[in-house]
Design a protein around this motif. Structure first.
Motif, mmCIF file in Angstrom:
data_model
loop_
_atom_site.group_PDB
_atom_site.id
_atom_site.type_symbol
_atom_site.label_atom_id
_atom_site.label_comp_id
_atom_site.label_asym_id
_atom_site.label_seq_id
_atom_site.Cartn_x
_atom_site.Cartn_y
_atom_site.Cartn_z
ATOM 1 N N HIS A 81 84.998 74.194 31.799
ATOM 2 C CA HIS A 81 85.866 74.988 32.669
ATOM 3 C C HIS A 81 86.658 76.014 31.855
ATOM 4 C CE1 HIS A 81 88.707 76.068 35.806
ATOM 5 N NE2 HIS A 81 89.687 75.762 34.967
ATOM 6 N N ARG A 82 87.271 75.568 30.750
ATOM 7 C CA ARG A 82 88.069 76.472 29.916
ATOM 8 C C ARG A 82 87.218 77.579 29.301
ATOM 9 N NH1 ARG A 82 93.540 74.603 27.663
ATOM 10 N NH2 ARG A 82 94.047 73.054 29.222
ATOM 11 N N LEU A 83 85.993 77.232 28.909
ATOM 12 C CA LEU A 83 85.107 78.247 28.342
ATOM 13 C C LEU A 83 84.808 79.341 29.366
ATOM 14 C CD1 LEU A 83 82.470 76.293 26.237
ATOM 15 C CD2 LEU A 83 84.219 77.865 25.409
ATOM 16 N N TYR A 91 96.726 90.893 24.828
ATOM 17 C CA TYR A 91 96.911 90.077 23.628
ATOM 18 C C TYR A 91 97.489 88.713 23.972
ATOM 19 C CZ TYR A 91 98.706 88.554 19.115
ATOM 20 O OH TYR A 91 98.982 87.821 17.991
ATOM 21 N N THR A 92 98.492 88.684 24.842
ATOM 22 C CA THR A 92 99.130 87.419 25.202
ATOM 23 C C THR A 92 98.144 86.466 25.858
ATOM 24 O OG1 THR A 92 101.222 88.573 25.510
ATOM 25 C CG2 THR A 92 101.050 86.383 26.466
ATOM 26 N N SER A 93 97.338 86.974 26.767
ATOM 27 C CA SER A 93 96.362 86.103 27.429
ATOM 28 C C SER A 93 95.283 85.653 26.450
ATOM 29 C CB SER A 93 95.746 86.794 28.644
ATOM 30 O OG SER A 93 95.014 87.929 28.250
ATOM 31 N N ALA A 94 94.918 86.498 25.478
ATOM 32 C CA ALA A 94 93.923 86.108 24.475
ATOM 33 C C ALA A 94 94.457 84.988 23.586
ATOM 34 C CB ALA A 94 93.514 87.310 23.627
ATOM 35 N N VAL A 95 95.734 85.071 23.211
ATOM 36 C CA VAL A 95 96.350 84.019 22.399
ATOM 37 C C VAL A 95 96.445 82.731 23.204
ATOM 38 C CG1 VAL A 95 98.522 83.301 21.306
ATOM 39 C CG2 VAL A 95 97.592 85.569 20.854
ATOM 40 N N THR A 96 96.851 82.832 24.453
ATOM 41 C CA THR A 96 96.942 81.650 25.314
ATOM 42 C C THR A 96 95.576 81.000 25.499
ATOM 43 O OG1 THR A 96 98.811 82.642 26.473
ATOM 44 C CG2 THR A 96 97.684 80.834 27.591
ATOM 45 N N TYR A 97 94.549 81.810 25.694
ATOM 46 C CA TYR A 97 93.180 81.301 25.843
ATOM 47 C C TYR A 97 92.727 80.597 24.566
ATOM 48 C CZ TYR A 97 88.109 81.404 26.591
ATOM 49 O OH TYR A 97 86.795 81.069 26.724
ATOM 50 N N ALA A 98 92.985 81.193 23.415
ATOM 51 C CA ALA A 98 92.592 80.585 22.142
ATOM 52 C C ALA A 98 93.330 79.274 21.909
ATOM 53 C CB ALA A 98 92.846 81.556 20.992
ATOM 54 N N GLY A 100 94.441 77.257 24.253
ATOM 55 C CA GLY A 100 93.825 76.292 25.164
ATOM 56 C C GLY A 100 92.503 75.779 24.627
ATOM 57 N N LEU A 101 91.700 76.674 24.073
ATOM 58 C CA LEU A 101 90.435 76.243 23.466
ATOM 59 C C LEU A 101 90.696 75.334 22.273
ATOM 60 C CD1 LEU A 101 88.173 79.431 23.490
ATOM 61 C CD2 LEU A 101 88.155 77.507 25.083
ATOM 62 N N GLY A 102 91.745 75.625 21.509
ATOM 63 C CA GLY A 102 92.091 74.780 20.372
ATOM 64 C C GLY A 102 92.447 73.364 20.803
ATOM 65 N N LEU A 103 93.193 73.253 21.891
ATOM 66 C CA LEU A 103 93.562 71.926 22.400
ATOM 67 C C LEU A 103 92.339 71.166 22.907
ATOM 68 C CD1 LEU A 103 96.851 72.919 24.240
ATOM 69 C CD2 LEU A 103 96.641 71.589 22.130
ATOM 70 N N VAL A 104 91.447 71.870 23.611
ATOM 71 C CA VAL A 104 90.223 71.234 24.107
ATOM 72 C C VAL A 104 89.333 70.821 22.934
ATOM 73 C CG1 VAL A 104 88.076 71.703 25.344
ATOM 74 C CG2 VAL A 104 90.238 72.312 26.367
ATOM 75 N N ALA A 105 89.210 71.698 21.938
ATOM 76 C CA ALA A 105 88.381 71.394 20.769
ATOM 77 C C ALA A 105 88.929 70.188 20.020
ATOM 78 C CB ALA A 105 88.300 72.603 19.847
ATOM 79 N N LYS A 106 90.247 70.069 19.942
ATOM 80 C CA LYS A 106 90.866 68.913 19.286
ATOM 81 C C LYS A 106 90.513 67.625 20.015
ATOM 82 C CE LYS A 106 95.382 67.250 17.781
ATOM 83 N NZ LYS A 106 95.700 66.101 18.581
ATOM 84 N N GLU A 107 90.584 67.673 21.326
ATOM 85 C CA GLU A 107 90.242 66.488 22.115
ATOM 86 C C GLU A 107 88.773 66.116 21.940
ATOM 87 O OE1 GLU A 107 90.506 64.831 26.705
ATOM 88 O OE2 GLU A 107 91.192 66.849 26.239
ATOM 89 N N LEU A 108 87.899 67.104 21.980
ATOM 90 C CA LEU A 108 86.468 66.840 21.791
ATOM 91 C C LEU A 108 86.189 66.306 20.387
ATOM 92 C CD1 LEU A 108 84.938 69.993 23.511
ATOM 93 C CD2 LEU A 108 84.974 67.664 24.410
ATOM 94 N N ARG A 109 86.844 66.883 19.386
ATOM 95 C CA ARG A 109 86.667 66.412 18.010
ATOM 96 C C ARG A 109 87.073 64.957 17.886
ATOM 97 N NH1 ARG A 109 91.101 68.302 14.286
ATOM 98 N NH2 ARG A 109 92.032 66.618 15.456
#
Length: 116
Positions: A81-83, A91-98, A100-109
């Motif tokens: 969903h996040r992808l 810029y702000t939305s790009a940072v927020t998106y990144a 969010g992806l970092g948090l999801v990637a941490k959970e998957l890791r």
């Protein structure tokens, strides 16, 4: 005159090198993404981190889709969903998106590593 008078720091010559997405390097990418609210990287760095996270999340989701645990399947659904959301227009939305992806990637890791 250097941008920082009376110091040896000229403000130049420093470049950010993004760690590789595989193995231990993904930990550094995840930490960088989650901490973006404190260090605000250049737009090119946000883009590079986002792409590395997208690659890692795609790989991790493919591996975890075969996992029978409900927690893993829920994390995979959230990651897909996040992808699909995308970084937005600014810029702000790009940072927020990144982030969010970092948090999801941490959970998957963490799910891929299994219980400790």
């Amino acid at each position: 005159m250097p941008p920082y008078p009376r110091t040896a720091h000229t403000g130049g010559g420093l470049t950010y090198v993004l760690p590789s997405a595989g193995g231990a390097g993904v930990d550094a990418v995840i930490r960088a993404a989650i901490a973006m609210d404190r260090w605000l990287p250049a737009p090119s760095q946000v883009e590079a981190i986002t792409q590395r996270l997208r690659d890692y999340i795609g790989e991790a989701c493919s591996a975890l889709e075969k996992d029978p645990r409900e927690e893993a399947l829920a994390a995979v659904r959230e990651a897909w969903h996040r992808l699909g959301l995308g970084p937005g227009d600014g810029y702000t939305s790009a940072v927020t998106y990144a982030r969010g992806l970092g948090l999801v990637a941490k959970e998957l890791r963490d799910l891929r590593r299994g219980p400790k």
